[in-house]
Write a protein that holds these residues in place. Structure first.
Motif, mmCIF file in Angstrom:
data_model
loop_
_atom_site.group_PDB
_atom_site.id
_atom_site.type_symbol
_atom_site.label_atom_id
_atom_site.label_comp_id
_atom_site.label_asym_id
_atom_site.label_seq_id
_atom_site.Cartn_x
_atom_site.Cartn_y
_atom_site.Cartn_z
ATOM 1 N N ASP A 39 35.134 27.460 59.845
ATOM 2 C CA ASP A 39 35.014 27.182 58.411
ATOM 3 C C ASP A 39 33.724 26.395 58.165
ATOM 4 N N LYS A 40 32.652 27.133 57.863
ATOM 5 C CA LYS A 40 31.342 26.486 57.716
ATOM 6 C C LYS A 40 31.333 25.471 56.586
ATOM 7 N N GLY A 41 32.113 25.758 55.545
ATOM 8 C CA GLY A 41 32.172 24.830 54.409
ATOM 9 C C GLY A 41 32.672 23.460 54.826
ATOM 10 N N ARG A 42 33.753 23.451 55.596
ATOM 11 C CA ARG A 42 34.317 22.165 56.038
ATOM 12 C C ARG A 42 33.421 21.489 57.074
ATOM 13 N N ILE A 43 32.809 22.294 57.939
ATOM 14 C CA ILE A 43 31.913 21.720 58.951
ATOM 15 C C ILE A 43 30.736 21.017 58.273
ATOM 16 N N VAL A 44 30.169 21.670 57.273
ATOM 17 C CA VAL A 44 29.030 21.075 56.552
ATOM 18 C C VAL A 44 29.498 19.838 55.775
ATOM 19 N N ALA A 45 30.679 19.951 55.151
ATOM 20 C CA ALA A 45 31.195 18.820 54.363
ATOM 21 C C ALA A 45 31.406 17.591 55.253
ATOM 22 N N VAL A 46 31.961 17.804 56.436
ATOM 23 C CA VAL A 46 32.203 16.679 57.352
ATOM 24 C C VAL A 46 30.872 16.124 57.885
ATOM 25 N N ALA A 47 29.910 17.033 58.120
ATOM 26 C CA ALA A 47 28.594 16.571 58.585
ATOM 27 C C ALA A 47 27.926 15.703 57.516
ATOM 28 N N ILE A 48 28.051 16.122 56.260
ATOM 29 C CA ILE A 48 27.485 15.330 55.158
ATOM 30 C C ILE A 48 28.202 13.984 55.066
ATOM 31 N N LEU A 49 29.514 14.020 55.225
ATOM 32 C CA LEU A 49 30.309 12.780 55.199
ATOM 33 C C LEU A 49 29.862 11.831 56.311
ATOM 34 N N PHE A 50 29.662 12.387 57.490
ATOM 35 C CA PHE A 50 29.217 11.610 58.658
ATOM 36 C C PHE A 50 27.854 10.959 58.369
ATOM 37 N N ALA A 51 26.943 11.770 57.833
ATOM 38 C CA ALA A 51 25.611 11.252 57.509
ATOM 39 C C ALA A 51 25.694 10.191 56.412
ATOM 40 N N ALA A 52 26.559 10.422 55.431
ATOM 41 C CA ALA A 52 26.722 9.443 54.344
ATOM 42 C C ALA A 52 27.280 8.134 54.889
ATOM 43 N N GLY A 53 28.198 8.240 55.833
ATOM 44 C CA GLY A 53 28.780 7.054 56.456
ATOM 45 C C GLY A 53 27.708 6.222 57.154
ATOM 46 N N PHE A 54 26.871 6.884 57.950
ATOM 47 C CA PHE A 54 25.825 6.151 58.670
ATOM 48 C C PHE A 54 24.771 5.604 57.708
ATOM 49 N N THR A 55 24.462 6.383 56.660
ATOM 50 C CA THR A 55 23.485 5.896 55.680
ATOM 51 C C THR A 55 23.998 4.616 55.017
#
Lengths: 151, 73
Positions: A39-55
């Motif tokens: 599910d590319k949509g969820r993979i991208v969403a979680v990656a964005i979430l991960f990046a937002a968390g670190f930011t």
């Protein structure tokens, strides 16, 4: 009044707890581990979430630098607490990875393979758990609730 | 490993030195006010370096501020 160490620990706990809750909602709300890896949509969403968390995390670190009046807001006790918290966190992570690994093996041993989605879950959740646990135990040690009376 | 029990007279010494505030002592000794609070509550034993710095602020020897009270709990 908080020291730099406790401010950062609280910030770390809050940021990564929010990220963990959203991650769990995305992971299990969208169909669980079974289809996550496809599910590319969820993979991208979680990656964005991960990046937002670190930011957010790095912004919080940057905003909690030196005191404006030049005073000291961190000392040996803070460093000792953070070190102890890191030791406890390491143990928690080892136990978590061990038990999740064993649980996945127990559940999927008859099916021949573990859905790749669970590897994503293990990877992300280990990071989130480590961050939250370190923040939590730094706060507990600083408050004297655990591990006080160092001698 | 048995914990060493170290008592201190930081609170008394502060009052004997013009009711020095915890913040002033912390600033002069090079630590945070929270560490002075923990010391006075007996919840923290400082490093040797910090113990010397605190004693120096009071113009005392380390033995006058910190007392070794046994090594077993």
């Amino acid at each position: 009044m908080m020291t730099q160490s406790t401010y950062r620990a609280a910030g770390k706990m809050i940021i990564w707890s929010i990220v963990l809750v959203v991650f769990i909602a995305l992971f299990f709300g969208g169909g669980g581990a079974g289809g996550f890896a496809h599910d590319k949509g969820r993979i991208v969403a979680v990656a964005i979430l991960f990046a937002a968390g670190f930011t957010s995390f790095f912004i919080m670190l940057a905003r909690s630098g030196k005191k404006k009046d030049g005073g000291l807001n961190r000392d040996e006790r803070d460093e000792r607490n953070e070190g102890k918290a890191a030791e406890i966190t390491l143990t928690i992570i080892l136990v978590y990875v061990y038990f999740l690994g064993i649980a996945l093996w127990a559940v999927f041993q008859g099916k021949g393979s573990v859905p790749a989605g669970w590897m994503w879950f293990l990877a992300y959740s280990t990071v989130f758990l480590g961050m939250i646990a370190h923040g939590l135990f730094t706060l507990l040690l600083a408050s004297g609730k655990v591990g006080n009376g160092e001698g | 490993m048995a914990k060493a029990e170290i008592r201190n007279s930081v609170r008394r010494q502060r009052f004997e030195h013009g009711e020095m505030t915890q913040q002033e002592l912390a600033d002069r000794a090079g630590c945070t006010r929270q560490t002075i609070v923990a010391l006075e509550q007996g919840k923290y034993v400082p490093s040797l370096a910090l113990a010397f710095r605190i004693a120096r602020v009071f113009g005392s020897t380390i033995e006058e501020v910190f007392e070794f009270a046994g090594n077993e709990k």
